[in-house]
Design a protein around this motif. Sequence first.
Motif, short mmCIF file in Angstrom:
data_model
loop_
_atom_site.label_atom_id
_atom_site.label_comp_id
_atom_site.label_asym_id
_atom_site.label_seq_id
_atom_site.Cartn_x
_atom_site.Cartn_y
_atom_site.Cartn_z
N ILE A 102 58.02 38.09 -4.11
CA ILE A 102 58.79 39.28 -4.58
C ILE A 102 57.88 39.91 -5.65
CG2 ILE A 102 60.28 39.23 -6.57
CD1 ILE A 102 61.14 40.56 -2.62
N ARG A 103 57.30 40.90 -4.97
CA ARG A 103 56.21 42.20 -5.44
C ARG A 103 57.05 43.22 -5.63
NH1 ARG A 103 53.60 38.24 -3.11
NH2 ARG A 103 51.08 38.41 -4.31
N VAL A 121 59.48 33.92 -16.09
CA VAL A 121 58.00 34.68 -15.59
C VAL A 121 57.89 35.07 -13.91
CG1 VAL A 121 56.15 34.93 -15.85
CG2 VAL A 121 57.03 34.16 -18.16
N GLN A 122 57.86 36.44 -13.79
CA GLN A 122 58.16 35.91 -12.03
C GLN A 122 56.71 37.20 -12.64
OE1 GLN A 122 60.09 35.30 -9.93
NE2 GLN A 122 61.04 34.29 -11.12
N GLY A 123 55.77 36.47 -12.33
CA GLY A 123 54.49 37.46 -12.63
C GLY A 123 53.72 38.16 -11.36
N ASN A 124 54.95 37.83 -9.97
CA ASN A 124 53.99 38.91 -9.51
C ASN A 124 55.00 39.89 -9.11
OD1 ASN A 124 52.25 37.33 -7.82
ND2 ASN A 124 54.06 35.78 -6.94
N LEU A 125 56.31 40.73 -9.93
CA LEU A 125 56.82 41.42 -9.84
C LEU A 125 56.07 42.94 -10.79
CD1 LEU A 125 59.86 42.32 -8.68
CD2 LEU A 125 60.25 42.50 -10.81
N PRO A 147 55.87 40.97 -17.37
CA PRO A 147 54.56 40.77 -17.67
C PRO A 147 54.08 41.84 -16.71
CG PRO A 147 54.48 39.13 -16.91
CD PRO A 147 55.86 39.15 -16.44
N ASN A 148 53.82 41.53 -15.67
CA ASN A 148 53.20 42.73 -14.64
C ASN A 148 53.17 43.07 -14.33
OD1 ASN A 148 50.90 40.64 -15.63
ND2 ASN A 148 51.12 39.47 -14.01
N VAL A 149 54.67 44.12 -14.84
CA VAL A 149 55.01 45.23 -13.83
C VAL A 149 54.73 46.57 -13.85
CG1 VAL A 149 56.92 45.86 -15.37
CG2 VAL A 149 57.66 46.82 -13.16
N LYS A 150 54.13 47.19 -12.59
CA LYS A 150 53.32 48.59 -12.98
C LYS A 150 53.76 49.69 -13.04
CE LYS A 150 48.86 46.44 -11.49
NZ LYS A 150 47.91 46.15 -9.85
N GLU A 151 54.89 49.13 -12.00
CA GLU A 151 56.41 51.04 -11.67
C GLU A 151 57.70 50.50 -12.32
OE1 GLU A 151 54.73 53.21 -8.20
OE2 GLU A 151 54.95 52.08 -7.62
N LEU A 186 54.91 45.75 -21.81
CA LEU A 186 54.31 46.03 -20.73
C LEU A 186 52.95 46.39 -20.71
CD1 LEU A 186 57.81 47.17 -18.70
CD2 LEU A 186 56.99 44.61 -19.06
N HIS A 187 51.99 45.34 -21.16
CA HIS A 187 50.38 45.96 -20.34
C HIS A 187 50.07 46.42 -19.27
CE1 HIS A 187 51.06 44.82 -24.83
NE2 HIS A 187 51.39 43.28 -24.77
N GLN A 188 50.72 46.16 -18.61
CA GLN A 188 49.84 46.74 -17.14
C GLN A 188 50.92 48.18 -16.44
OE1 GLN A 188 47.79 45.20 -16.15
NE2 GLN A 188 47.75 43.80 -17.46
N LEU A 189 52.10 48.09 -16.94
CA LEU A 189 53.51 49.52 -16.96
C LEU A 189 52.34 50.69 -16.90
CD1 LEU A 189 55.84 50.99 -15.51
CD2 LEU A 189 56.08 50.80 -17.92
N GLU A 190 52.35 51.17 -15.29
CA GLU A 190 51.76 52.36 -14.92
C GLU A 190 52.64 53.83 -14.48
OE1 GLU A 190 48.55 52.06 -12.63
OE2 GLU A 190 47.17 50.94 -13.54
N ASN A 191 53.83 53.58 -14.05
CA ASN A 191 54.36 55.09 -13.67
C ASN A 191 56.07 54.10 -14.29
OD1 ASN A 191 56.08 56.36 -12.53
ND2 ASN A 191 55.17 55.82 -10.07
N LEU A 192 55.91 55.20 -14.84
CA LEU A 192 58.00 55.19 -16.20
C LEU A 192 58.74 55.99 -15.28
CD1 LEU A 192 59.99 53.58 -17.28
CD2 LEU A 192 59.12 54.84 -19.78
#
Length: 362
Positions: A102-103, A121-125, A147-151, A186-192
């Motif tokens: 799941i992404r 940890v769900q690294g793909n999400l 940890p890798n959530v971007k949005e 969340l170091h990958q978060l770009e859109n909040l």
Amino acid sequence: MAFFCSFLYFPRNSGFSAYGNSVIPPYSKLLRVLSIRYHILNYLPKEIVNLVHLRYLALKISLESIFTIDYQWRKLRCLQTIILDSPCDSFSPNNILGMPQIRHVYFSPGSLGYLDLPKLVQGNLQTLFWLGLPLRLQTEPDFKGIPNVKELGIHLMDYDPYYKMHSSEKPWGLLPHISMEGLLNLHQLENLKFERDQWFPKCDSKVLKAFPPNLKKLTLRRTNFSWEDMAIINTLPNLEVLKLRGDAFCGPEWKATGNGFCKLKYLQVTDHPTLKHWSVDADHFPILERISLHYCPRLVEFPTGFGDINTLQLIELMDCPSRLVASVKSFQEEWRDLGNDKLVLREFYTLPKESIDEADFA
């Protein structure tokens, strides 16, 4: 024998069923994309859990329906994107968030709570909307499971529905206000996207200090911050898009202060009826390209400081007072007199004078 790989369902009316008692076509075992977003399901078709090749699933579920096969979601091991438009408490989302591939996950506000966050940890999400968080928390979420959530979309609620199960803890009213410090993980978060319930008390400005510096897009809705708190947001070094909606900030005057938005390219201000005066200078928005103002009925005039920002290309006005429109047109003419004709003005549904007068005295 024909097999479908993608199926998007567009019924003629809400009671229409394409394939007898099911909306899913026959010979669909190899489906990878299934979208039934424009038909309200009164039940969850049992055939869905046998579509083991699905990558994309979008459903709209009625208030009367109840998920009865949560435990079978694990069969969809290839699923990467799921969109569930459903009423609150109609299903248990934790089985979905734990799926291996799941992404991208989109739930209706109120369906997903902070206790549903993955324990492992769900690294793909990469995408998660909407996560419900209460005003007060004994222990705040740390978001380390994603940890890798971007949005990410966060919906602040007034009361924690799970709190009543913990009677030994402090009374609800004595718990501290949420600070959201876990967002800094969340170091990958770009859109909040950050919003609150309509009747929720005013948000504490300490929430703004938890927004991670890697943000590129930020949307605030009904948060009722003070315009002075904008000085916290403009410290975000990578912010390119800022959308302020539905009283994200309150008060009659927005006076730009601080170091400014060094990378901001797009600014949207929607539904801010208390804003009357706005002053800026070129240093505050040095590379701004586009401004959208929607329903700012009391705003007196367009800030003259934008005249020194030579990167500005587009100004959009919708449901704004005629005096504001006139000031922008004057601003545009001054640019043309100086030989700069690249600025485009788009105006829609300018408010009549009587609407403006009513807004001033409301």
